[in-house]
Design an enzyme around this catalytic site. Sequence first.
Site, PDB file in Angstrom:
ATOM      1  CB  CYS A  20      -0.930   0.008   1.207  1.00 19.29           C
ATOM      2  SG  CYS A  20      -0.009   0.027   2.757  1.00 19.29           S
ATOM      3  CB  CYS A  23       4.349  -0.182   2.116  1.00 14.04           C
ATOM      4  SG  CYS A  23       3.190  -1.340   2.859  1.00 14.04           S
ATOM      5  CG  ASP A 444      14.118  28.840 -32.742  1.00 10.94           C
ATOM      6  OD1 ASP A 444      14.648  29.958 -32.794  1.00 10.94           O
ATOM      7  OD2 ASP A 444      14.535  27.854 -33.376  1.00 10.94           O
TER       8      ASP A 444
END
Length: 753
Positions: A20, A23, A444
């Site tokens: 989970c 953890c 650009d």
Amino acid sequence: MATTVPDTAEVELAIGGMTCASCAARIEKKLNRMDGVTATVNYATEKAKVSYTGDVSVPELIATVEATGYTAREPEPVRAEPAPGTEGAEPADELRPLRERLVTAVVLAVPVIAMAMVPALQFEYWQWLSLTLAAPVVTYAAWPFHKAAFTNARHGAATMDTLISVGTSAAFLWSLWALFFGTAGTPGMTHPFELTIARTDGAGNIYLEAAAGVTAFILAGRYFEARSKRKAGAALKALLELGAKDVTVLGPDGSERTIPTGELAVGDRFLVRPGEKIATDGTVVEGTSAVDASMLTGESVPVEVGVGDPVTGATLNAGGRLVVEATRVGADTQLARMAKLVEDAQNGKAAAQRLADRISGVFVPVVIALALATLGFWIGNGAGLTAAFTAAVAVLIIACPCALGLATPTALMVGTGRGAQLGILIKGPEVLESTRKVDTIVLDKTGTVTTGRMTLLAVHTAEGTDETDVLRLAGALEHASEHPIAQAVAAGAADRTGTLPVPEDFANVPGLGVQGIVEGHAVLVGREKLLAEWAMDLPVDLARAKAEAEAAGRTAIAVAWDGEARAVLEVADAVKETSAEAIGRLRALGLTPILLTGDNRAVAEAVAAEVGVAPEHVIAEVMPEDKVDVVKRLQNEGRSVAMVGDGVNDAAALAQADLGLAMGTGTDAAIEAGDLTLVRGDLRAAADAIRLARKTLGTIKSNLFWAFAYNIAALPLAAAGLLNPMIAGAAMAFSSVFVVGNSLRLRGFKAAS
């Protein structure tokens, strides 16, 4: 006294045993407590990205993770080809143990739930059959939860598994007490199924359906979550598997031998037959062909390549035979770098997820405290031990915030994976936050809005002169010159007329043009001044065409033969066919396009007019080193700026911008500086990239909203006794599946181009 800063290294660890989000939060916390260590642990990818100084070793990092109760190892590189000796072997089914436990739980839990829910099925000793069926579910099927809870308890921690283990064990043990020491084991005992919690003394109540049902529902949620996580990461694996497995290498004597692609070295020459994939990045040294790069860039039109042209590994040779010299191999190839960018992005965390992680880290202890408070409150109010206990169990089960831990990683995995398939590489989750805020996009000109190379755009002929003759004679003469403008004329002439004749005589006139003999004609191609030296003037219509071309910022070239001016050719850096459409799409996304170039204003405004950029949004005659100052000035005006560029001179501006989009056809410096990389050189990909990034961010936010809303709404209901524990377990599992399913919708994202 000078101080030395220790070198920083990076390692990626594969973490095992996480069940989970809390953890992941625990491991991250332990690693970050080490001196000189900065770690990010991702529950969805099951990896830890760790930066550490030279004083710390990788074995020490692994030992820290193992001391926390989990496993860690350095992951093996993903291989496009099978490892030696594994050919034909079946791939390991990582989901098999989980699937076996799930099947056991479902098969045994269904009759237990049915008997508890349907009073008509409650025969004389039904409760004892329920116990017989539920026992393997709560012991064998739920064993991963109990094991994780025990491991965490040894390390003084609590995770979501603690909630599940305590909740199901409590329900099962209460049922055992009621059966053996209470009145629940009496023959003929019945009790109706209720969605909410009944207030009784509990001696006649069993909760085997809650223990077995919760286990089955949560295992189902974990299984589908694991399957979805594998699907979400499949795009990265598919990206790596695009590459060729074997390659035919040519020896110095022309001999051929087939080797695995991984054994190629820079400088090797290899053969690519029609229909084969190009093994690695390289340069064509022999042959011409059309290369289909659609699987890598999303661009459907094959690109013509010849001697001297670069080619990319994993693209398909759709035409003739090619001999290619390898220039990049292994981790340096464009394909490998794409995969690395995708993986790095998946391992990161957005700001919203960092908040969710902090909440998950403290959530479990808070929930356990809330469950105990619920138990005490109900007992104190005289509601009965059973009702109090059941409400506490429902609180434990409903609270599991797995959905919080999955909200960002799954959306990010699917979004970045889908982007890679479309030729859009997202460097990290923090980039997603930037795409939402940008309101101005600086483009650009050269190589981004335009092709970046000189092209023959128009031919103006004098009265009575055939355009084909002009192109054949001028093209033949220019073909012998190495000047970029001459090469543009030669290429344009060859495209329109076919094979060009060979000049019988050729001379370069420095600064003016070329002259020579072609098919018996004395031909001049160059500036008007070259014609003047031969006492020739342009006719009025050609002089007008020349003036108009120069006013638009194009280069005008005069053509004459046999003592008479015959034509004017227009050459310029051509605007990409898709640029105008792309700028329209960017504007539709709420962005103001600004054209930035070092060219003179006439050229810049001509290009701007062609693609739909307003004259007041043209910034011309900017030196390369000043581009970053332009971006800063726009930011100082209160704008959030995105920048699209492709050259080395764009790298600083890309880094300065709030969002940098690098054209993948550009230089490595630009790609490294950008936040998003557009693999194909099509400006429409910029609009697609921003759309995808915004959609991914939107998915993350909707996931987090529903995960938070679910827990906020469900906890009070459970504490108030309005949820049966089994219903709570089903709802908790559904919340995780919902978050993953919502993320997987990103797989359907389609590029507008």
